[in-house]
Design a protein around this motif. Structure first.
Motif, PDB file in Angstrom:
ATOM      1  N   UNK A   1       0.852  -1.207   0.000  1.00 56.56           N
ATOM      2  CA  UNK A   1       0.000   0.000   0.000  1.00 56.56           C
ATOM      3  C   UNK A   1       0.883   1.252   0.000  1.00 56.56           C
ATOM      4  N   UNK A   2       1.894   1.224   0.853  1.00 58.51           N
ATOM      5  CA  UNK A   2       2.806   2.358   0.967  1.00 58.51           C
ATOM      6  C   UNK A   2       3.500   2.626  -0.381  1.00 58.51           C
ATOM      7  N   UNK A   3       3.969   1.548  -0.992  1.00 55.12           N
ATOM      8  CA  UNK A   3       4.640   1.688  -2.292  1.00 55.12           C
ATOM      9  C   UNK A   3       3.685   2.256  -3.330  1.00 55.12           C
ATOM     10  N   UNK A   4       2.459   1.723  -3.331  1.00 51.97           N
ATOM     11  CA  UNK A   4       1.459   2.197  -4.292  1.00 51.97           C
ATOM     12  C   UNK A   4       1.210   3.697  -4.105  1.00 51.97           C
ATOM     13  N   UNK A   5       1.062   4.113  -2.845  1.00 50.53           N
ATOM     14  CA  UNK A   5       0.765   5.528  -2.567  1.00 50.53           C
ATOM     15  C   UNK A   5       1.944   6.429  -2.958  1.00 50.53           C
ATOM     16  N   UNK A   6       3.144   5.983  -2.610  1.00 51.91           N
ATOM     17  CA  UNK A   6       4.334   6.804  -2.930  1.00 51.91           C
ATOM     18  C   UNK A   6       4.495   6.982  -4.434  1.00 51.91           C
ATOM     19  N   UNK A   7       4.349   5.857  -5.158  1.00 55.19           N
ATOM     20  CA  UNK A   7       4.530   5.938  -6.617  1.00 55.19           C
ATOM     21  C   UNK A   7       3.438   6.785  -7.257  1.00 55.19           C
ATOM     22  N   UNK A   8       2.201   6.652  -6.750  1.00 55.06           N
ATOM     23  CA  UNK A   8       1.115   7.445  -7.319  1.00 55.06           C
ATOM     24  C   UNK A   8       1.355   8.930  -7.066  1.00 55.06           C
ATOM     25  N   UNK A   9       1.876   9.236  -5.874  1.00 51.78           N
ATOM     26  CA  UNK A   9       2.158  10.625  -5.522  1.00 51.78           C
ATOM     27  C   UNK A   9       3.220  11.222  -6.458  1.00 51.78           C
ATOM     28  N   UNK A  10       4.265  10.415  -6.715  1.00 51.46           N
ATOM     29  CA  UNK A  10       5.330  10.863  -7.636  1.00 51.46           C
ATOM     30  C   UNK A  10       4.754  11.129  -9.024  1.00 51.46           C
ATOM     31  N   UNK A  11       3.967  10.172  -9.495  1.00 58.24           N
ATOM     32  CA  UNK A  11       3.356  10.330 -10.830  1.00 58.24           C
ATOM     33  C   UNK A  11       2.411  11.514 -10.873  1.00 58.24           C
ATOM     34  N   UNK A  12       1.686  11.704  -9.769  1.00 56.32           N
ATOM     35  CA  UNK A  12       0.718  12.802  -9.726  1.00 56.32           C
ATOM     36  C   UNK A  12       1.438  14.165  -9.773  1.00 56.32           C
ATOM     37  N   UNK A  13       2.586  14.255  -9.106  1.00 54.09           N
ATOM     38  CA  UNK A  13       3.375  15.497  -9.137  1.00 54.09           C
ATOM     39  C   UNK A  13       3.756  15.824 -10.586  1.00 54.09           C
ATOM     40  N   UNK A  14       4.185  14.804 -11.280  1.00 55.33           N
ATOM     41  CA  UNK A  14       4.569  14.968 -12.693  1.00 55.33           C
ATOM     42  C   UNK A  14       3.361  15.389 -13.536  1.00 55.33           C
ATOM     43  N   UNK A  15       2.222  14.752 -13.258  1.00 54.26           N
ATOM     44  CA  UNK A  15       0.988  15.080 -14.005  1.00 54.26           C
ATOM     45  C   UNK A  15       0.575  16.528 -13.758  1.00 54.26           C
ATOM     46  N   UNK A  16       0.698  16.951 -12.504  1.00 55.74           N
ATOM     47  CA  UNK A  16       0.293  18.330 -12.157  1.00 55.74           C
ATOM     48  C   UNK A  16       1.157  19.343 -12.900  1.00 55.74           C
ATOM     49  N   UNK A  17       2.454  19.051 -12.924  1.00 56.38           N
ATOM     50  CA  UNK A  17       3.367  19.984 -13.624  1.00 56.38           C
ATOM     51  C   UNK A  17       3.007  20.089 -15.100  1.00 56.38           C
ATOM     52  N   UNK A  18       2.748  18.956 -15.692  1.00 60.79           N
ATOM     53  CA  UNK A  18       2.420  18.965 -17.127  1.00 60.79           C
ATOM     54  C   UNK A  18       1.050  19.607 -17.386  1.00 60.79           C
TER      55      UNK A  18
END
Lengths: 167, 584
Positions: B160-177
């Motif tokens: 769960x922790x890994x899933x949340x961390x990776x989603x957060x990283x991807x979401x940061x990238x999505x927000x920037x774009x």
């Protein structure tokens, strides 16, 4: 210590320089060649049967064993060259087909190389060691005794042992 | 002349020679015993005993009696014992620093015999396979589902922790774009400007050129913005793929956690499913050892001796032979006859060319054991060869054992399960390869005419006992891998699957309920772990949909408007040309 003291005593004694030189030279052969060999048994017999100084012989064997260990590679090379020489193949073949030839184990590179080199060194060692004994007695014995290091040595346990043996 | 002689020296010489001879005579046997024991125990990793050693000088030979090699895995047993071992050594070859044995005989060779005293083990080997799983953990049994989850090191939490961390990283990238994407207003502007350009009636070529330049500039801007939409959508795809992967891992982690907690509650029930290894493991290993002795014991012994010889050669010069035997290895047993005693039956084994230098000899060591029909078996044969090249053991062997009568023996004598094999027949054909010291072999061991008496002490062991009692034939698949000295042997059969299914169905109701609760709690954990991302992810999916629409609009603007503008100008030119040519 005891052996070294005996050897020092021998150098300073009235023993014949030839006697000492022969002991050193026979020690050279035994020391340079591998110990468990037929020729060394013969040398041991000579040393014990003839009046050859045992202290000199043993000190020489010890010293030349160290030299032999250092030059093992050279003996191996010399022996290998000779044993693998095609021109000598017939000679080696006839020698090692004799029981005595085989018992001599001279088909071993280090044995042959070291024995050959030690035999070549024999006359040199004999004359040189005789001269060294004479020169030591004539020129260096008094001078050596006066050296500071000798003074220190005289105060040491070895010298006391040497003195005790002399008494 | 006589004054130079020292007669007492001759006496000393004779005394020295006599002393050497006496020491040799007195201590040679002990020295041989010590060095052989030491060498062999270095290989086997356990105590080696030699009861007596005798030597003779004419003919030169040694004889060893009652040699016992402790089994490192079962130190109360000898893996091999030899009643008498004799060898004649060539004296001439000893002068060439070679040990050449023309004929070696070993009689009374036996395997897996009990020792009088437990042997010492210097290097632990793989232990018995005949062990039931540990007792059930009562504390785990008594805990409720939530406490069990709290006690266990859960992989679900990590997933769960890994899933949340990776989603957060991807979401940061999505927000920037997403911030860089053109808004709806800008899209409208593009449409208006294109429309304006396309609807303008150009009076001359200068105006057309200016409009074309403006259009090209506009096209570049649109392309750039279209690329931004494309990049954003790619990022959404990547995030989606990553999210799917993480969700799958979360599911796997949840299943693993469930299996772990199930083990805690049921007392590692699944371990009972490895019944073949558990029940027949020791029996199979006992029969494997005699068959593989040549490769498992002799091969490594020679390998060790080869290493020692190599070291000696480097230090101690070379020996030359001038009797045509220069290609003779430093150690060679030309022929050996081994007489194995096996349940009062004798098996003759012939081994030729045992050496440490197969490269020099130019041929491998061959071994061959054949026994004709007897009361114990219909056919028994083992053939093989091995060679040491460059310090590595390469070997193969094949064997055929047909209808070997298994003696009555205890298969399991533990409190929870006792099993006694009354009788059975073993048939096994197989081949084994060793490449650079690594084993690779598969074989089937067929047990038939089985009669087993087994009894259990609880529900699970009763099921196993019933299965064993009804067993008449069993085909075991054996796989051998790993090092030659300590191979990994795994045994599987249909019995495993059958028992796994049966033991799972006998869980008490309270355990089943507890496990259902555990499963539900793990589902909750998993769903909660994903819930926080769910809303965000839906939003991103919606934005992806908008981006797709915008990208499509821009594509359309790039295609349609540009074509229309050019076509319009082309039509105008064509019209003008026609008027000039035909005077309309």
């Amino acid at each position: 210590m005891n052996l070294l003291a005996k050897f020092l005593k021998l150098l300073n004694s009235e023993a014949s320089p030839w006697q000492i030189a022969i002991a050193i030279t026979l020690g050279l052969i035994v020391g340079l060649t591998p110990f468990w060999r037929l020729h060394n048994l013969l040398i041991l017999l000579i040393v014990l049967m003839l009046r050859i100084n045992l202290s000199g012989f043993i000190v020489s064997v010890s010293f030349f064993s160290l030299i032999g260990w250092i030059f093992g590679g050279l003996f191996d090379k010399v022996g290998s060259e000779l044993l693998s020489n095609p021109d000598l193949a017939t000679f080696w073949s006839s020698l090692f087909n004799l029981p005595l030839g085989l018992l001599s184990q001279l088909n071993h590179s280090i044995t042959l190389g070291s024995l050959l080199i030690s035999l070549l060194l024999t006359p040199v060692c004999l004359l040189l060691s005789k001269q060294l004994v004479i020169q030591y007695r004539e020129r260096f014995m008094r001078w050596v005794h006066k050296l500071k290091i000798m003074q220190v040595f005289k105060a040491s346990k070895v010298y006391r042992l040497y003195q005790a043996l002399g008494d | 002349m006589i004054r130079f002689l020292r007669w007492q020296g001759l006496i000393i010489f004779i005394a020295i020679c006599a002393l050497i001879a006496a020491v040799t005579e007195l201590f040679l046997d002990s020295w041989i015993s010590w060095s052989v024991s030491k060498s062999v125990s270095n290989i086997t990793g356990a105590e080696v005993n030699i009861a007596n050693v005798e030597h003779s000088f004419s003919p030169l030979g040694i004889s060893l009696s009652d040699i016992q090699l402790t089994d490192a895995a079962q130190p109360e047993n000898n893996s091999v014992q030899i009643a008498q071992l004799g060898a004649h050594i060539s004296f001439t070859d000893l002068l060439y620093n070679r040990i050449i044995i023309d004929d070696l005989t070993a009689t009374g060779v036996m395997f897996n015999q009990n020792r009088d005293k437990k042997g010492e083990v210097y290097r632990s080997a793989k232990t018995s396979h005949n062990e039931l799983p540990p007792d059930e953990d009562n504390r785990s049994k008594e805990m409720d589902a939530a406490a069990l989850l709290a006690k266990a090191p859960l992989k679900t939490d990590d997933a769960v922790k890994t899933l949340q961390q990776r989603f957060e990283q991807n979401q940061t990238e999505l927000k920037q774009q997403y911030k860089t994407l053109p808004d709806k207003e800008k899209l409208k502007q593009y449409q208006q400007r294109i429309k304006s350009l396309s609807e303008t009636d150009f009076k001359n070529t200068q105006e057309l050129a200016k409009a074309t330049a403006e259009f090209n500039q506009l096209k570049t801007e649109i392309k750039q913005d279209k690329q931004k939409f494309s990049d954003f959508r790619n990022q959404v795809e990547q995030t989606k793929a990553q999210l799917n992967q993480d969700i799958n891992q979360l599911k796997q982690a949840k299943d693993q956690d469930y299996a772990l907690i199930k083990g805690m509650v049921t007392g590692n029930l699944d371990a009972y499913a490895d019944a073949t290894e558990m029940i027949f493991g020791d029996t199979a290993h006992r029969w494997r050892k005699p068959v593989m002795t040549a490769i498992e014991l002799v091969g490594p012994l020679l390998e060790k001796k080869q290493q020692e010889q190599k070291q000696q050669r480097e230090d101690q010069g070379r020996w030359f032979a001038f009797d045509g035997s220069s290609d003779m290895p430093q150690f060679l047993i030309k022929k050996s006859d081994i007489d194995i005693t096996f349940k009062n039956q004798r098996v003759k084994v012939n081994v030729t060319d045992i050496t440490t230098d197969h490269a020099r000899l130019g041929r491998p060591t061959l071994f061959d054991a054949t026994a004709s029909h007897s009361d114990l078996w219909e056919n028994l044969s083992v053939h093989g060869q091995f060679k040491l090249l460059g310090g590595e053991l390469d070997a193969w062997q094949n064997w055929q054992i047909t209808q070997l009568s298994l003696p009555a023996e205890t298969l399991s004598s533990q409190e929870k399960l006792t099993a006694l094999l009354n009788k059975g027949k073993l048939t096994s054909n197989g081949q084994l390869n060793v490449t650079k010291g690594k084993l690779d072999g598969n074989t089937t061991i067929k047990l038939d005419q089985l009669s087993i008496e087994a009894s259990g002490q609880n529900n699970i062991t009763n099921i196993i006992a019933n299965a064993l009692n009804s067993l008449n034939t069993l085909t075991i698949n054996a796989t051998l891998r790993g090092d030659v000295i300590n191979p990994d042997v795994s045994l599987t059969s249909d019995l495993d699957k059958q028992l796994a299914a049966n033991t799972a169905s006998i869980l008490p109701d309270n355990i089943k309920q507890k496990l259902n609760k555990v499963s539900a709690l793990l589902d909750d954990k998993s769903q909660q772990g994903q819930a926080s991302q769910q809303q965000d992810w839906q939003q991103w999916l919606s934005r992806d949909s908008d981006a797709e629409s915008a990208e499509s609009q821009l594509e359309q603007l790039l295609k349609t408007k540009l074509n229309n503008l050019l076509d319009k100008e082309k039509d105008k030119l064509k019209e003008k040309l026609k008027n000039k040519l035909f005077g309309n």
